[in-house]
Design an enzyme around this catalytic site. Structure first.
Site, PDB file in Angstrom:
ATOM      1  N   VAL A   1      25.563 -12.861 -57.288  1.00  0.00           N
ATOM      2  CA  VAL A   1      24.696 -11.986 -56.497  1.00  0.00           C
ATOM      3  C   VAL A   1      25.304 -11.604 -55.153  1.00  0.00           C
ATOM      4  CG1 VAL A   1      22.546 -12.724 -57.589  1.00  0.00           C
ATOM      5  CG2 VAL A   1      23.401 -13.967 -55.585  1.00  0.00           C
TER       6      VAL A   1
ATOM      7  N   CYS B   1      15.565 -14.621 -58.309  1.00  0.00           N
ATOM      8  CA  CYS B   1      15.335 -16.063 -58.400  1.00  0.00           C
ATOM      9  C   CYS B   1      16.605 -16.875 -58.184  1.00  0.00           C
ATOM     10  CB  CYS B   1      14.737 -16.413 -59.766  1.00  0.00           C
ATOM     11  SG  CYS B   1      13.154 -15.619 -60.105  1.00  0.00           S
TER      12      CYS B   1
ATOM     13  N   LYS C   1      15.816 -19.282 -46.456  1.00  0.00           N
ATOM     14  CA  LYS C   1      14.571 -18.750 -46.999  1.00  0.00           C
ATOM     15  C   LYS C   1      13.704 -18.116 -45.905  1.00  0.00           C
ATOM     16  CE  LYS C   1      15.301 -19.759 -51.298  1.00  0.00           C
ATOM     17  NZ  LYS C   1      15.504 -18.661 -52.288  1.00  0.00           N
TER      18      LYS C   1
ATOM     19  N   TYR D   1      18.721 -24.674 -46.137  1.00  0.00           N
ATOM     20  CA  TYR D   1      17.819 -24.052 -47.107  1.00  0.00           C
ATOM     21  C   TYR D   1      16.664 -23.350 -46.405  1.00  0.00           C
ATOM     22  CZ  TYR D   1      14.806 -23.633 -51.235  1.00  0.00           C
ATOM     23  OH  TYR D   1      14.010 -23.145 -52.249  1.00  0.00           O
TER      24      TYR D   1
ATOM     25  N   SER E   1      10.491 -19.734 -50.209  1.00  0.00           N
ATOM     26  CA  SER E   1      10.060 -21.103 -50.472  1.00  0.00           C
ATOM     27  C   SER E   1       9.097 -21.495 -49.375  1.00  0.00           C
ATOM     28  CB  SER E   1      11.263 -22.052 -50.466  1.00  0.00           C
ATOM     29  OG  SER E   1      10.846 -23.407 -50.403  1.00  0.00           O
TER      30      SER E   1
END
Length: 260
Positions: free
Chosen positions: A66, A91, A171, A167, A154
């Site tokens: 991606v 996803c 997000k 992370y 998330s």
């Protein structure tokens, strides 16, 4: 924009949320382009999705990174061959844990950059190229909609836990992309939304020891269990079908608010 006869491009489609979304969309009559890193798992998932599809030849597997403009452009070309890109559900993502300062010292900078590159840059890369392709299409329905983009964040974007600096940052950036993108693309009849899952029963979570999974599930108010990936897919399908959902971040977490 009903899914039947539309073309949906799904990233991270070899497993977990992406695979469940591909299954549900194909069963609803969509033509599905499944993106993931090249692997036997991707090919196997595509075969399973095709068996669930409403029509033959409606599922295409694209081995793609991606973060690569060339790879994503090739996937969009595959979608164009099926009729054009109408919907995108993203996803793809990684979540390696690491403390800001751990036993071995400061957080590895290369790891932080990798997480942001996959989760944030990858999301943006797919979104920009898909939006460009959608703008060239014709509007459908009473709202003259050209497309719908659903990104995945998330609940860690809001309640990041210890060890989730990279992370959570990645997000949080996906959440921040939502409104400006939705506002810009509104003039082209393209909607942009984000789903923020909680503790979902994906391969990433199922790789943890069983006791850890049970303990985590117990923290969810109701239902006290890990989320079924198909519940995510149901929400994605509803967002695509409902033309008035735009610029939103929608949590799917059983009421969970994570502790530190």
């Amino acid at each position: 924009m009903a899914l039947a006869s539309r073309v949906a491009m799904i990233t991270g489609a070899a497993s977990g949320l992406g695979r469940s979304t591909a299954m549900r969309f194909a069963a609803a009559g969509a033509r599905v382009v499944m993106l993931d890193l090249p692997s036997d798992a991707l090919e196997a998932a595509a075969e399973d999705v095709q068996r669930a599809a409403a029509s033959a030849g409606s599922v295409v597997a694209c081995g793609a990174d991606v973060t690569s403009a060339d790879d994503v452009s090739a996937a969009i070309k595959a979608a164009a061959d099926l009729g054009g890109v109408n919907a995108v559900v993203q996803c793809a993502g990684i979540a390696p844990p690491a403390k800001l300062v751990g036993k071995k010292g400061a957080h590895d900078l290369a790891l932080f950059e990798k997480v942001l590159r996959v989760n944030t840059v990858g999301t943006f890369n797919v979104m920009r190229l898909a939006a460009e392709a959608m703008q060239k299409g014709s509007g459908v329905g009473s709202t003259e909609e050209r497309g719908c983009i659903i990104n995945t964040a998330s609940i860690a974007a809001f309640e990041g836990q210890v060890g989730q600096c990279a992370y959570s940052a990645s997000k949080g950036a996906v959440v921040a992309l939502t409104l400006p993108a939705a506002r810009e693309l509104a003039r082209s009849g393209i909607r942009v939304n984000v789903i923020a899952p909680g503790l979902m029963g994906t391969p990433m979570m199922q790789g943890l020891p069983e006791k850890v999974q049970v303990d985590l599930a117990a923290t969810v108010p109701f239902p006290s269990r890990l989320g079924d990936p198909d519940w995510y897919a149901q929400l994605a399908e509803h967002i695509i079908n409902n033309p008035y959902i735009n610029g939103e971040v929608m949590r799917i977490d059983g009421g969970l608010r994570m502790s530190a």
